[in-house]
Design an enzyme around this catalytic site. Structure first.
Site, PDB file in Angstrom:
ATOM      1  CB  ILE A 183      32.138  39.677  36.077  1.00  0.00           C
ATOM      2  CG1 ILE A 183      31.394  40.858  35.434  1.00  0.00           C
ATOM      3  CG2 ILE A 183      32.876  38.866  35.020  1.00  0.00           C
ATOM      4  CD1 ILE A 183      32.304  41.918  34.808  1.00  0.00           C
ATOM      5  CE1 TYR A 238      38.165  49.325  37.535  1.00  0.00           C
ATOM      6  CE2 TYR A 238      37.298  50.557  35.666  1.00  0.00           C
ATOM      7  CZ  TYR A 238      37.456  49.362  36.348  1.00  0.00           C
ATOM      8  OH  TYR A 238      36.913  48.197  35.839  1.00  0.00           O
TER       9      TYR A 238
HETATM   10  N1  LIG Z   1      30.832  45.600  36.011  1.00  0.00           N
HETATM   11  C1  LIG Z   1      31.402  46.365  35.100  1.00  0.00           C
HETATM   12  O1  LIG Z   1      30.774  47.274  34.516  1.00  0.00           O
HETATM   13  C2  LIG Z   1      32.840  46.121  34.717  1.00  0.00           C
HETATM   14  C3  LIG Z   1      33.307  46.658  33.509  1.00  0.00           C
HETATM   15  C4  LIG Z   1      34.621  46.446  33.162  1.00  0.00           C
HETATM   16  C5  LIG Z   1      35.455  45.709  33.960  1.00  0.00           C
HETATM   17  N2  LIG Z   1      34.988  45.199  35.132  1.00  0.00           N
HETATM   18  C6  LIG Z   1      35.909  44.430  35.979  1.00  0.00           C
HETATM   19  O2  LIG Z   1      35.304  43.206  36.322  1.00  0.00           O
HETATM   20  C7  LIG Z   1      35.898  42.698  37.498  1.00  0.00           C
HETATM   21  C8  LIG Z   1      34.810  42.161  38.426  1.00  0.00           C
HETATM   22  O3  LIG Z   1      34.021  43.239  38.870  1.00  0.00           O
HETATM   23  P1  LIG Z   1      32.430  43.158  39.008  1.00  0.00           P
HETATM   24  O4  LIG Z   1      31.878  44.102  38.028  1.00  0.00           O
HETATM   25  O5  LIG Z   1      31.962  41.772  39.005  1.00  0.00           O
HETATM   26  O6  LIG Z   1      32.249  43.845  40.452  1.00  0.00           O
HETATM   27  P2  LIG Z   1      31.796  43.242  41.866  1.00  0.00           P
HETATM   28  O7  LIG Z   1      30.457  42.635  41.737  1.00  0.00           O
HETATM   29  O8  LIG Z   1      31.986  44.355  42.831  1.00  0.00           O
HETATM   30  O9  LIG Z   1      32.859  42.093  42.145  1.00  0.00           O
HETATM   31  C9  LIG Z   1      34.176  42.400  42.527  1.00  0.00           C
HETATM   32  C10 LIG Z   1      34.838  41.168  43.082  1.00  0.00           C
HETATM   33  O10 LIG Z   1      36.190  41.516  43.468  1.00  0.00           O
HETATM   34  C11 LIG Z   1      36.439  41.007  44.762  1.00  0.00           C
HETATM   35  N3  LIG Z   1      37.429  41.810  45.476  1.00  0.00           N
HETATM   36  C12 LIG Z   1      37.376  43.125  45.790  1.00  0.00           C
HETATM   37  N4  LIG Z   1      38.445  43.467  46.528  1.00  0.00           N
HETATM   38  C13 LIG Z   1      39.194  42.344  46.683  1.00  0.00           C
HETATM   39  C14 LIG Z   1      40.393  42.036  47.364  1.00  0.00           C
HETATM   40  N5  LIG Z   1      41.081  42.966  48.051  1.00  0.00           N
HETATM   41  N6  LIG Z   1      40.873  40.782  47.307  1.00  0.00           N
HETATM   42  C15 LIG Z   1      40.196  39.817  46.639  1.00  0.00           C
HETATM   43  N7  LIG Z   1      39.060  40.030  45.982  1.00  0.00           N
HETATM   44  C16 LIG Z   1      38.551  41.287  46.005  1.00  0.00           C
HETATM   45  C17 LIG Z   1      35.071  41.052  45.466  1.00  0.00           C
HETATM   46  O11 LIG Z   1      35.009  40.085  46.502  1.00  0.00           O
HETATM   47  P3  LIG Z   1      35.194  40.363  48.068  1.00  0.00           P
HETATM   48  O12 LIG Z   1      34.553  41.672  48.372  1.00  0.00           O
HETATM   49  O13 LIG Z   1      34.515  39.193  48.703  1.00  0.00           O
HETATM   50  O14 LIG Z   1      36.680  40.353  48.284  1.00  0.00           O
HETATM   51  C18 LIG Z   1      34.154  40.645  44.328  1.00  0.00           C
HETATM   52  O15 LIG Z   1      34.064  39.241  44.250  1.00  0.00           O
HETATM   53  C19 LIG Z   1      36.711  43.850  38.079  1.00  0.00           C
HETATM   54  O16 LIG Z   1      38.085  43.646  37.802  1.00  0.00           O
HETATM   55  C20 LIG Z   1      36.222  45.064  37.321  1.00  0.00           C
HETATM   56  O17 LIG Z   1      37.191  46.059  37.228  1.00  0.00           O
HETATM   57  C21 LIG Z   1      33.690  45.381  35.527  1.00  0.00           C
END
Ligand SMILES: NC(=O)c1ccc[n+]([C@@H]2O[C@H](COP(=O)([O-])OP(=O)(O)OC[C@H]3O[C@@H](n4cnc5c(N)ncnc54)[C@H](OP(=O)(O)O)[C@@H]3O)[C@@H](O)[C@H]2O)c1
Length: 318
Positions: A41, A182
């Protein structure tokens, strides 16, 4: 292109998408700091904001991935090198957040929008997960987000304007089996920002916005915590039933342009669940338990838990 429903967001957001201000009119030229910009995202937010002409601060742990996202933005959109600052940041390293905020301010002078997006989810049963996993989820999703927010907020208060947007989740207000820690961390996020919003009523031009997506295509399942801190998920399983990242981000930017305070962004049946949880919790519990039971059974059997709600054939994952 995947089919898109006319009903994949709450009524306020759908209204804003139809009748409100366009993201371009409100976000062009703004300085937007995105955490978690290296994937999913956050990466798509970077592209759509770059397309609008916003200036970006890109943060996550993996600097090389952030450089890739920056390069793609510069190749595709008419931004200059100095319009995008790559600022590697670990949300867990709270001691560094003051210095990182100062670096963003030094580069651009202002931060108009902070998007707290970085985070991780969970795929494990409560009975099997270490307490360390629960702590890690709170440290990352809740405290990391609070820490960056506390650094940026005084700047916005001084100038009297800004948007602090946080990617929470539908799990921020409903319960989700296999994700007890979570969901708890996202409930904490919602409680924090709902309270902060009211503390800031003296600053009408500062908006606190929480974004609550349902399932969206990204790397979130690959990166999920399991029962133990360093144990990876066996497989991400089938992601195809999820909302497209592009659609989720488009709706998010519509919401930010119109200063929507809470956004529900989800395809059916997840959006229906949001309304049921708000208005008829007893019915919501009844249905959640039916669907949740199937999800847990699939997980225990080593099947793809994420496609449990759908009638597609289940994929054996180990
Ligand atoms: N995809 C879904 O279904 C969904 C639904 C509801 C909410 N969300 C929320 O959307 C947000 C983005 O998630 P996503 O779905 O895009 O997943 P993703 O593709 O796994 O992206 C997660 C991002 O968080 C970063 N991250 C993880 N640990 C970190 C740390 N310690 N410090 C700084 N950055 C960190 C990762 O970058 P690095 O590994 O490079 O640090 C990555 O850029 C999250 O908050 C998630 O809870 C997602």
């Amino acid at each position: 292109m995947r089919r898109q429903h006319a009903t994949d967001a709450d009524l306020t957001l759908l209204w804003a998408a139809r009748f409100g201000s366009s993201p371009e009119s409100k976000l062009r030229g703004k300085v937007v700091w995105i955490t978690g910009a290296s994937s999913g995202i956050g990466e798509e937010l970077s592209y759509q904001l770059a397309a609008l002409g916003a200036r970006l601060v890109l943060s996550a742990r993996r600097g090389n991935e952030l450089e890739r996202v920056k390069r793609t933005c510069l190749e595709r959109f008419s931004l200059k090198d100095e319009d995008i600052l790559v600022l590697p940041l670990d949300l867990l390293d709270r001691g560094s957040h003051q210095e990182k905020t100062a670096a963003a301010l030094k580069h651009f002078g202002d931060i108009d929008v902070l998007i707290n997006n970085g985070g991780r989810t969970q795929r494990s049963l409560c009975t099997e997960a270490d307490v360390d996993v629960y702590q890690a989820l709170m440290e990352l999703n809740y405290l990391g987000t609070v820490s960056v927010t506390k650094q940026v907020l005084p700047h916005m208060i001084r100038r009297g304007s800004g948007i602090i947007a946080t990617v929470s989740s539908v799990s921020g207000f409903v319960g989700v089996p296999l994700a007890t820690g979570y969901a708890a961390s996202k409930h904490a996020v919602q409680g924090f920002f709902n309270s902060l919003r009211t503390e800031l009523t003296d600053y009408p031009n500062i908006t606190i916005s929480t974004i609550c997506p349902g399932p969206v295509i990204s790397s979130i399942v690959q990166n999920a915590f399991t029962e133990e801190l360093d144990k990876p998920v066996a497989t991400a399983g089938d992601q195809t039933h999820k909302m497209s990242t592009e659609r989720c981000v488009h709706l998010t930017l519509v919401g930010l342009a119109n200063r929507v305070k809470e956004m529900w962004i989800a395809e059916q049946p997840f959006l229906l669940f949001c309304y049921l949880w708000q208005y008829t919790p007893t019915l919501a519990w009844y249905l959640t338990n039916i669907l949740g039971k199937k999800r847990v059974q699939n997980f225990k059997a080593g099947l793809d838990a994420d496609s449990a709600y759908f009638s597609k054939p289940k994929v054996k994952t180990n």
